[in-house]
Design an enzyme around this catalytic site. Structure first.
Site, PDB file in Angstrom:
ATOM      1  N   ASN A 248       7.095 -15.599   0.908  1.00 49.24           N
ATOM      2  CA  ASN A 248       7.277 -14.147   1.024  1.00 49.24           C
ATOM      3  C   ASN A 248       7.855 -13.781   2.393  1.00 49.24           C
ATOM      4  O   ASN A 248       7.534 -14.408   3.388  1.00 49.24           O
ATOM      5  CB  ASN A 248       5.914 -13.446   0.821  1.00 49.24           C
ATOM      6  CG  ASN A 248       5.951 -11.973   1.180  1.00 49.24           C
ATOM      7  OD1 ASN A 248       5.211 -11.515   2.042  1.00 49.24           O
ATOM      8  ND2 ASN A 248       6.818 -11.222   0.543  1.00 49.24           N
TER       9      ASN A 248
ATOM     10  N   ALA B 197       0.837  -1.194   0.000  1.00 49.10           N
ATOM     11  CA  ALA B 197       0.000   0.000   0.000  1.00 49.10           C
ATOM     12  C   ALA B 197       0.874   1.248   0.000  1.00 49.10           C
ATOM     13  O   ALA B 197       1.849   1.336   0.755  1.00 49.10           O
ATOM     14  CB  ALA B 197      -0.909  -0.010   1.225  1.00 49.10           C
TER      15      ALA B 197
ATOM     16  N   CYS C 246      -3.264  -8.534   6.185  1.00 45.38           N
ATOM     17  CA  CYS C 246      -2.989  -7.161   6.618  1.00 45.38           C
ATOM     18  C   CYS C 246      -3.145  -7.030   8.139  1.00 45.38           C
ATOM     19  O   CYS C 246      -4.194  -7.369   8.695  1.00 45.38           O
ATOM     20  CB  CYS C 246      -3.937  -6.181   5.908  1.00 45.38           C
ATOM     21  SG  CYS C 246      -3.606  -4.477   6.390  1.00 45.38           S
TER      22      CYS C 246
END
Ligand SMILES: Cc1cc2nc3c(=O)[nH]c(=O)nc-3n(C[C@H](O)[C@H](O)[C@H](O)COP(=O)(O)O)c2cc1C
Length: 313
Positions: free
Chosen positions: A199, A18, A99
């Site tokens: 990741n 973001a 998130c």
């Protein structure tokens, strides 16, 4: 090679971030051979209520293929509405279940979905039933120490038709710091047939090798390191870290800035570009002075002059 049903040229992907992974930045990473790009997280409610910003967030450049749009939200019907609204703009819909931001978690979205798996499954089922494009999920290894994802959970994602999974193996409670449990991913890969993307913490070809020793070969997603060096994807493909000289860095900054101006217009671009400029010049002589000067810039001419002057330190 294939990631689920998506054809990818490289196994090294750009992570959604973001405020960073906008169209100009993704274009730059793609040019340096990122195998896949993702929009930043987009609110399904914002799409539902026709917030004009969502159009900007879901646009891609021509070279981005495959391109994922990542959605976050909590209501399965609104989630489906949003996914259908943007489906034609991308190659895959990605569900955000990672998130950690309090505002998102309080709205029962993002990593909260790892605590409310019934809600998560309801979202997946809606999407898999009505969306023609593949559906992926990006998640953490759990919400907190009490709710670490187990094998049964991952198998259920697979059974419900999720096409591939991206795992950032930290807990929500860790935010972006602390141990990254690559062993968690190795264990998940053992039991799933679908692809799993690793990741977290990969910042060089050297680190990648260490991670591969734990997770095995496969697909990898890079976030923060790409902000400093979007050419990391090329290094990972070549298997070696190459130090770029200042001329290269200056050309890169200039190209990225001009794309940003083209996309947002001069005033917004100058403001938005500061954070990138600060990262690019890390390690350059007198970086602090240049950072302060960048903060004072109000037009393109000032920024371009600053980039040109980077050589004169
Ligand atoms: C500034 C910032 C914004 C992020 N925004 C998102 C986002 O929109 N969606 C998402 O799934 N993850 C988001 N993340 C998490 C990253 O995609 C990634 O999982 C995390 O940074 C770990 O990878 P890294 O160590 O390679 O950066 C964000 C991370 C950062 C630092």
């Amino acid at each position: 090679m294939k990631l689920g049903s998506l054809e990818v040229d490289s196994p090294y992907f750009l992570a959604p971030m973001a405020g960073y992974t906008d169209k100009p930045f993704r274009y730059i990473c793609k040019r340096y051979k990122a195998g896949l790009t993702v929009s930043e997280l987009v609110s399904v409610n914002a799409i539902y209520y026709k917030n004009s910003k969502t159009d900007e967030l879901t646009q891609k450049s021509d070279i981005e293929k495959p391109f994922l749009i990542q959605l976050f939200g909590s209501d399965p019907d609104i989630f489906l509405y949003a996914a259908q609204a943007v489906e034609d703009r991308c190659d895959c819909i990605d569900i955000n279940a990672g998130c950690p931001v309090t505002k998102v978690v309080k709205a029962f979205a993002g990593s909260y979905l790892l605590k409310d798996k019934k809600r998560l499954f309801a979202i997946i089922d809606k999407l898999k039933k009505h969306i023609k494009k593949p559906v992926s999920i990006k998640l953490r290894k759990g919400f907190d120490g009490e709710s670490i994802n187990d094998t049964a959970f991952y198998k259920e994602l697979q059974e419900r038709g999720i096409d591939f999974i991206v795992i950032h193996p930290r807990l929500r409670s860790q935010f972006f710091k602390g141990e990254i449990d690559y062993g968690h991913i190795a264990a998940v890969k053992e039991v799933l047939k679908i692809d799993v993307v690793v990741n977290g913490g990969i910042d060089s070809a050297e680190t990648l090798e260490k991670v591969k020793n734990i997770t095995g070969d496969g697909f990898f997603m890079i976030g923060q390191a790409a902000i400093e060096k979007p050419y990391i994807f090329e290094d990972l493909l070549n298997g070696k870290d190459i130090k770029r000289d200042l001329v290269f860095i200056k050309n890169l900054i200039r190209e990225h800035f001009l794309l940003t101006v083209e996309y947002y217009g001069e005033k917004t671009a100058v403001k938005n570009f500061r954070k990138f400029f600060h990262r690019y010049i890390k390690g350059v002589n007198n970086a602090k002075i240049f950072k302060n000067m960048m903060n004072e810039c109000r037009d393109s001419e000032c920024v371009i002059k600053l980039i040109d002057n980077l050589a004169n330190t």
